[in-house]
Design a protein around this motif. Structure first.
Motif, PDB file in Angstrom:
ATOM      1  N   GLU A 192       0.843  -1.328   0.223  1.00 17.02           N
ATOM      2  CA  GLU A 192       0.066   0.165   0.062  1.00 17.02           C
ATOM      3  C   GLU A 192       0.800   1.140   0.285  1.00 17.02           C
ATOM      4  OE1 GLU A 192      -3.523   2.203   2.713  1.00 17.02           O
ATOM      5  OE2 GLU A 192      -2.413   0.231   3.295  1.00 17.02           O
ATOM      6  N   ALA A 193       1.984   1.213   0.786  1.00 16.58           N
ATOM      7  CA  ALA A 193       2.872   2.244   1.060  1.00 16.58           C
ATOM      8  C   ALA A 193       3.464   2.589  -0.251  1.00 16.58           C
ATOM      9  CB  ALA A 193       3.750   2.332   1.976  1.00 16.58           C
ATOM     10  N   LEU A 194       3.928   1.553  -0.953  1.00 10.09           N
ATOM     11  CA  LEU A 194       4.860   1.500  -2.239  1.00 10.09           C
ATOM     12  C   LEU A 194       4.038   1.708  -3.439  1.00 10.09           C
ATOM     13  CD1 LEU A 194       7.638  -0.578  -1.244  1.00 10.09           C
ATOM     14  CD2 LEU A 194       7.797   1.931  -0.964  1.00 10.09           C
ATOM     15  N   ASP A 195       2.913   1.410  -3.382  1.00 11.27           N
ATOM     16  CA  ASP A 195       2.028   1.309  -4.560  1.00 11.27           C
ATOM     17  C   ASP A 195       2.524   0.317  -5.636  1.00 11.27           C
ATOM     18  OD1 ASP A 195      -0.247   1.909  -6.054  1.00 11.27           O
ATOM     19  OD2 ASP A 195       0.731   3.457  -7.103  1.00 11.27           O
ATOM     20  N   ILE A 196       2.642  -0.914  -4.961  1.00  9.69           N
ATOM     21  CA  ILE A 196       3.186  -1.968  -5.911  1.00  9.69           C
ATOM     22  C   ILE A 196       2.262  -3.427  -5.598  1.00  9.69           C
ATOM     23  CG2 ILE A 196       5.751  -1.489  -5.747  1.00  9.69           C
ATOM     24  CD1 ILE A 196       5.992  -3.523  -3.459  1.00  9.69           C
ATOM     25  N   ALA A 197       2.437  -4.038  -6.472  1.00  9.68           N
ATOM     26  CA  ALA A 197       1.296  -5.274  -6.567  1.00  9.68           C
ATOM     27  C   ALA A 197       1.581  -6.218  -5.350  1.00  9.68           C
ATOM     28  CB  ALA A 197       1.744  -6.159  -7.753  1.00  9.68           C
ATOM     29  N   LEU A 198       0.366  -6.263  -4.816  1.00  7.44           N
ATOM     30  CA  LEU A 198       0.422  -7.475  -3.703  1.00  7.44           C
ATOM     31  C   LEU A 198      -0.177  -8.756  -4.149  1.00  7.44           C
ATOM     32  CD1 LEU A 198       0.679  -7.880  -0.653  1.00  7.44           C
ATOM     33  CD2 LEU A 198      -1.851  -7.457  -0.349  1.00  7.44           C
ATOM     34  N   THR A 199       0.864  -9.911  -4.069  1.00 13.51           N
ATOM     35  CA  THR A 199       0.410 -11.018  -4.537  1.00 13.51           C
ATOM     36  C   THR A 199       0.654 -12.040  -3.463  1.00 13.51           C
ATOM     37  OG1 THR A 199       1.240 -12.817  -5.965  1.00 13.51           O
ATOM     38  CG2 THR A 199       3.069 -11.409  -5.102  1.00 13.51           C
TER      39      THR A 199
END
Length: 879
Positions: free
Chosen positions: A47-54
């Motif tokens: 959420e903080a880095l705006d990257i994909a959560l898999t």
């Protein structure tokens, strides 16, 4: 994250075990070329880095959340997380998968947390502002005595001072640390104070603040027998320094940065400026939060990062020691008087690198070959600077010149060892210069010129055997081998050649041999690339040790370069902006002739407008009561005098025609209006809190600037508060002050108080409009021109006209001795009765001068007639 280890894979069990030791940090778990995060860490980081959560695998039937970032780009992600309030535990692989398999086929690669990344412990260039310090601070109390210690591990600067609790807020405002450490259990007492300074709050156990154990910790760090070698420190100061060192040991996992010996600062050695005043004066930060609009942004002419950081320190902490101020002024005046030398120094400084931070990274094993090259190149430029600084120099430049010397041996070593443009990372190799190490040269030759090495060996074997048909060949089965015909093989298999050539294989037409030397060279060729890199890494470590051994002299060099840069920058500023050298002494003088606001003047110059300079003399009447309308420049005048005092005591020239200033011990500013909704404070409450702080703390050497005290409440309440405040400043504080107000009734105080004089910002009213002249003169304003300013602001004309009617009625009532304002207001005509606004042509009545001008034909005027016309128009226009 309560997970039973027995239900997870060995790798996940390792993650959970390491995570348990660092519950307050996001665990960056190294897996090959990525740092991966799992469970809640992954959710928060994604959420903080705006990257994909898999996801990766399952636990108790549910997916395990996962996200990851490339290890080579991790620094950018660190910065984002730090800015969002997270801490990061960096977990690295401490062995290769091949090494792990030696312990068993299913053995997990050993991993350890090698570093905790926190706001106050950053060292990488990409995570730091090169022109600003990154302080980590700790506050300790011992027997009701407080102390503050702070360190910048990216430069090695380490300071400490006694600091009572009441002074902690102003000191944090001065230092603007990124992180503040306090003892566990008292964080609630400091949370608001630390938050106001913009820092993160961290707690440590009481053992970290123990002064007895802390003294031993410091002695071990510096490898000395007594702290007396660095000066005398109170127990609270030792406790604060101990907490800093303990925290660094925790976050850096035992590998401490290169810290300079701690320097004890006296609280009264610098001008005291509280947080509200710093914000009001915009010393180092503009209202937007950055440098734009700040005094620092306007005067920073430094070339180097170290010089910029020194400028910010000096500006944040102006000296109160006359000898120090005069010594700095002497150096600036010397370079201001020699513009050629100043230009040469500034030109040479363009090649100087950030020595402090390069040295710090190398000391923490986070540096690379370019940091070494930066040190080498900087030493070279220092020698050039030294040759330019010759002759009869002022004391500051003499000291700086001495710091430029004594680095010839290290320069020669780095010149010999490094290539001109080394790569960023040591693991890339190729940074050691040819000819520096024979073993490395040989490995590189084998790596890069294996074929020519084999050809040379073949020639040697032909000469030794006398067999011209001999050849060295290679295949994937035998590797390198010697091949010749069966006719010549017999010769090579008989003494004495059979002692050199070892038979390996016979084919239908050829016989193959090897030699001990060929086998060795084959192994060396195959391993040459890895061996060359290993040799470079070993040489890299030896160069680091040579540099670290010179950390003290290199630190002195960095300080010398920063001092030269700052002095030259201030000299360039003085000559380019026409600033003057202020006379400084221990008197109560404060006489500025033609003073200017440096930030406002720079903004006006950019737009092509002139700045109106003004005088300010508080030497005799130490308080000026300043009246005049809004928008006339009162706030600018107030601030410019405070800023000139700050500039003078940091050792700079000042924007004025002349200046005579007696040492100012404190500056207090109550200018501008704002509320503090988070703390439940109205604008008026904020104003009263700040005014109370001034009246309770200002001494007789303080400079106080106050604007519109009492405006946030009822008229008579506000007037009475402003009146009493001015009397207190005069009778009790006995300080120098500028007091701006719209309460014209207060002007009568100048007749009652010997130290008070009236001044006003002049305006001119013409055809119902107000013209701001921005000139400060002795005297009082007859009115505030609020209605005219409201018109300029764009209020609807019907509102402006109604305001005029109300104002005239109220003023008439006062002139006629009326006391019942309610009755006066009740007699006013209704709002709706105000006539609609006239058209522009009706409102703007043509003056007699304008009418006369319309009758004139300029081309038909003789010079005498034109001169006569000027006099006529002056008479028509009036005064």
């Amino acid at each position: 994250m309560a997970v039973e280890k027995s239900t997870v894979t060995p790798m996940m069990a390792q993650f959970l075990e390491i995570k348990q030791a660092h519950p307050d940090a996001l665990l960056f778990y190294r897996m090959g070329d990525f740092y991966e995060m799992f469970f809640d860490d992954a959710v928060h980081a994604a959420e903080a880095l705006d990257i994909a959560l898999t996801k990766r695998g399952k636990h108790d039937g549910e997916d395990i959340p996962m996200c990851g970032v490339p290890h080579h780009a991790a620094e950018g992600y660190f910065l984002t997380l730090i800015r969002k309030g997270f801490r990061v535990a960096v977990c690295e692989q401490m062995e290769s998968p091949a090494e792990a398999k030696k312990r068993g086929y299913k053995a997990v690669v050993r991993r350890e947390v090698v570093r905790l990344v926190t706001p106050g412990t950053l060292t990488e260039d990409s995570l730091l502002d090169a022109r600003r310090h990154n302080f980590l601070a700790a506050y300790a109390t011992v027997r009701d005595e407080g102390a503050l210690a702070w360190v910048d591990i990216s430069t090695g600067a380490f300071h400490v001072m006694t600091c009572p609790r009441v002074a902690l807020g102003p000191e944090l405002a001065r230092l603007t640390p990124r992180e503040v450490i306090v003892v566990d259990g008292v964080e609630s007492e400091f949370a608001e104070l630390v938050s106001d300074s913009g820092a993160a709050l961290t707690t440590l156990g009481a053992a970290a603040f123990d002064s007895t154990a802390g003294e031993k910790r410091l002695l071990d760090l510096y490898k000395i027998g007594s702290l007396d070698a660095f000066g005398s420190f109170a127990r609270a100061e030792v406790a604060a320094m101990s907490a800093v060192v303990e925290y660094l040991e925790i976050t850096q996992k035992g590998k401490l940065p290169l810290l300079r010996p701690p320097v004890s600062e006296g609280q009264r050695s610098t001008m005291q400026i509280d947080a509200a005043t710093r914000r009001s004066l915009e010393l180092t930060h503009g209202m937007s939060g950055g440098r734009a609009g700040s005094l620092l942004g306007a005067i920073d002419k430094t070339i180097t990062a170290g010089g910029a950081r020194l400028l910010e320190r000096r500006l944040s902490s102006p000296s109160c020691t006359l000898a120090v101020i005069q010594e700095r002024q002497e150096a600036v005046a010397f370079l201001a008087g020699d513009t050629r030398l100043t230009a040469d120094l500034r030109d040479h400084l363009k090649g100087v690198h950030d020595l402090d931070r390069a040295l710090s990274r190398l000391g923490l094993d986070r540096g690379g070959p370019r940091d070494m090259a930066a040190i080498r190149n900087t030493i070279g430029h220092a020698q050039t600077l030294l040759s330019a600084l010759s002759g009869d120099l002022p004391g500051v430049l003499i000291s700086a010149a001495s710091g430029l010397q004594g680095h010839d041996e290290l320069l020669a070593l780095l010149d010999d060892a490094l290539v001109a443009e080394p790569p960023l990372l040591a693991r890339d190799g190729g940074f050691i210069a040819p000819g520096y190490d024979s073993e490395l040269d040989e490995a590189r030759k084998l790596r890069d010129e294996g074929r020519s090495v084999i050809a040379a060996m073949q020639a040697e074997f032909i000469e030794l055997s006398g067999v011209s048909a001999l050849k060295i060949k290679h295949n994937n089965v035998l590797g390198y081998f010697i091949e010749t015909t069966a006719t010549h093989a017999g010769k090579m298999m008989t003494p004495p050649l059979n002692e050199t050539f070892i038979h390996r294989q016979t084919t239908a037409n050829q016989v193959r041999f090897t030699t001990v030397e060929l086998s060795e060279i084959e192994t060396r060729i195959l391993n040459a690339g890895g061996r060359a890199l290993e040799i470079e890494k070993r040489l890299f470590q030896s160069l680091i040790q040579a540099i670290i051994a010179q950390a003290g002299p290199l630190g002195a060099l960095a300080r010398a370069l920063s001092e030269i840069d700052l002095t030259a920058g201030l000299a360039h500023l003085a000559t380019s902006e026409n600033w003057v050298l202020p006379k400084m002494d221990d008197s109560r003088a404060f006489d500025l002739q033609g003073g200017r606001h440096p930030v406002v003047e720079a903004a006006l110059q950019a737009s092509g407008s002139p700045f109106i300079a003004n005088d300010c003399d508080l030497s005799e009447q130490s308080i000026w009561l300043l009246t005049g309308p809004n928008m006339a420049g009162k706030s600018t005048f107030l601030r410019q005098n405070a800023l000139i005092a700050v500039l003078a005591q940091m050792g700079s020239f000042v924007p004025a025609k002349s200046a005579h200033i007696g040492i100012v011990s404190q500056i207090f500013s109550r200018v501008g209006a704002s509320d503090d909704l988070a703390k439940g404070r109205s604008t008026f409450m904020v104003e009263m809190v700040e005014t109370a702080a001034i009246l309770n703390q200002a001494d007789d050497r303080a400079l106080v600037i106050l604007d519109e005290i009492g405006r946030g409440t009822a008229t008579y309440d506000g007037l009475s508060i402003a009146w009493a405040t001015l009397e207190h400043l005069h009778d009790v504080n006995r300080c120098r002050a500028l007091f701006a107000t719209h309460y014209h009734e207060m002007s009568s105080l100048s007749a009652k108080l010997d130290g008070v004089d009236n001044a006003t910002v002049t305006v001119k009213e013409w055809e119902g409009d107000v013209i701001f002249l921005h000139e400060v003169r002795k005297g009082t304003a007859d009115r505030s021109y609020g209605v005219q300013v409201a018109r300029l602001a764009g209020l609807p004309s019907v509102v402006v006209e109604r305001a005029k009617v109300v104002l005239e009625a109220l003023e008439k009532g006062e002139r006629e001795g009326g006391t019942n304002r309610k009755a006066i207001i009740d007699d006013l005509p209704l709002f709706a009765a105000v006539p609609p606004p006239a058209s522009v042509k009706e409102v703007v009545k043509e003056s007699a001068a304008e009418a006369r001008l319309r009758e004139i034909m300029p081309d038909e005027l003789t010079p005498r007639e034109a001169l006569a016309l000027v006099y006529e128009l002056r008479d028509l226009a009036g005064d």
